[in-house]
Design a protein around this motif. Structure first.
Motif, PDB file in Angstrom:
ATOM      1  N   ASP A  92      78.937 108.367   7.699  1.00 43.08           N
ATOM      2  CA  ASP A  92      78.472 109.747   7.653  1.00 43.08           C
ATOM      3  C   ASP A  92      79.605 110.695   8.015  1.00 43.08           C
ATOM      4  OD1 ASP A  92      75.944 109.196   6.861  1.00 43.08           O
ATOM      5  OD2 ASP A  92      75.031 109.348   8.850  1.00 43.08           O
ATOM      6  N   ASP A  94      79.274 113.477   9.731  1.00 50.64           N
ATOM      7  CA  ASP A  94      78.945 114.380  10.834  1.00 50.64           C
ATOM      8  C   ASP A  94      79.439 113.847  12.173  1.00 50.64           C
ATOM      9  OD1 ASP A  94      77.292 112.242  10.997  1.00 50.64           O
ATOM     10  OD2 ASP A  94      75.427 113.366  11.141  1.00 50.64           O
ATOM     11  N   GLN A  96      78.607 111.259  13.647  1.00 52.36           N
ATOM     12  CA  GLN A  96      77.644 110.450  14.418  1.00 52.36           C
ATOM     13  C   GLN A  96      78.080 108.989  14.368  1.00 52.36           C
ATOM     14  OE1 GLN A  96      73.552 112.309  13.073  1.00 52.36           O
ATOM     15  NE2 GLN A  96      73.455 111.595  15.178  1.00 52.36           N
ATOM     16  N   ARG A 197      74.685 114.322  17.213  1.00 52.52           N
ATOM     17  CA  ARG A 197      75.319 115.300  16.336  1.00 52.52           C
ATOM     18  C   ARG A 197      75.744 116.488  17.185  1.00 52.52           C
ATOM     19  NH1 ARG A 197      75.631 117.618  11.092  1.00 52.52           N
ATOM     20  NH2 ARG A 197      74.669 116.146   9.666  1.00 52.52           N
TER      21      ARG A 197
HETATM   22 MG    MG Z   1      73.788 112.441  11.131  1.00 50.95          MG
END
Ligand code: MG
Ligand code: UDP
Length: 314
Positions: A92, A94, A96, A197
């Motif tokens: 991902d 982001d 995370q 996040r």
């Molecule tokens: Mg995420």
């Protein structure tokens, strides 16, 4: 071993700079050829300009930009299509998933075809995310026969030929291990880090659960019966048709031999219904059989996958 890293990005402008810095640092430390494929999934914020800027100063970066938001699965699919590495790692965008886990996954690829991350200490809200996910993982593992603790973890590594063979639809990316299992792949799990996040917003809500359940039905059906649909629909059709036939036979005997009136009996309705449903199921199965033939023969798609051929030059 050449590594391709595929990252889907949808409105992640706050995360892009740090993401790139960290992914690049990890890959440099691995001392293997690599490329990073950023897939901009139709972002409406500054994600794309940032990616363009990164790409112009960094030759190891490929940017794919969608015309509109096609979804995370499509983003992964595009990444797979363009990837040139022997091993393809997805994560991902982001942050995370932890880019520092990439070497761990790539290391485990030596003996495996798919390595799946397991966010053992997942940093998401319990009720809205972790609980539904635990239930979903349990159901998916039981239904598909591929037991993983964390289907939803994007941090996964695949051998190139495994994903090159895949056709992904809907929200199907989380089911890749289950779908690929049809090819006969070796899958393992490794524990990976997970972070809350910090920047940007999550793109999903609780409605995703419904989509996952529906996709699971598709996956299960394709996994078990895609080359023999009549074997799936047939038994229902036969049982229903036979039950309807017996009921109707019984009613006919009552009427013809004993002269009873059967017009007002609910059983009559049930008998007729079961016969119709039975015919429908058989018909659906036969239609399916036609479709299978059209699909495989028109597109020259084999119903098997070879590992290699010996003594025969293809
Ligand atoms: Mg995420
Ligand atoms: N994403 C995407 N297209 C979408 C939705 C999400 O490319 O339509 C990307 C998003 O930018 C992120 C990753 O997929 O990099 C996971 O999304 P998100 O963090 O929102 O999911 P969550 O972690 O909340 O399950």
């Amino acid at each position: 071993m050449h590594v391709s890293v595929v990252v889907p990005l949808y409105n992640e402008e706050e995360n892009v700079p740090e993401l790139h810095r960290r992914v690049k640092k990890v890959l440099e430390s691995m001392a293997c050829p690599y490329e990073i494929i950023y897939v901009d999934d139709g972002s409406s914020d500054g994600t794309l300009p940032l990616l363009e800027q990164i790409q112009s100063s960094d030759r190891g970066v490929v940017v794919l930009s969608f015309r509109r938001n096609f979804g995370q699965t499509a983003a992964f699919a595009a990444g797979f299509d363009f990837a040139r590495g022997d091993v393809i790692v997805t994560l991902d965008g982001d942050l995370q998933n932890d880019p520092d886990d990439i070497p761990l996954l790539v290391g485990a690829m030596k003996e495996n075809d798919i390595v799946s991350g397991w966010r053992k200490r997942r940093k998401d809200p319990f009720l809205s995310r972790r609980l539904p996910s635990m239930i979903a993982n349990w159901i998916i593992s039981r239904v598909t026969g591929v037991a993983l603790h964390d289907y939803g973890c994007s941090l996964k590594a695949y051998r190139r030929d495994v994903v090159k063979n895949l056709n992904l639809y809907g929200e199907m990316h989380r089911f890749i291990p289950a779908v690929a299992n049809w090819y006969g792949v070796k899958i393992t799990e490794v524990e990976t880090n997970h972070h809350p996040r910090l920047r940007g917003k999550s793109k999903y809500g609780i409605t995703r659960t419904v989509k996952v359940v529906l996709d699971l039905i598709t996956v299960k059906f394709l996994q078990s019966f895609s080359t023999k649909p009549l074997q799936f629909f047939g038994p229902f059709g036969l049982v229903s048709g036979a039950a309807g036939f017996l009921i109707s036979l019984y009613l006919s005997i009552e009427k013809v031999l004993f002269g009873k009136s059967i017009g007002g009996r609910p059983l009559l309705l049930l008998g007729a219904l079961l016969i119709i449903v039975g015919i429908q199921f058989i018909g659906m199965g036969l239609l399916g059989e036609m479709l299978v033939r059209v699909y495989h023969e028109a597109q020259k798609k084999p119903i098997y996958v070879l590992r290699k051929t010996l003594g025969h030059d293809v």
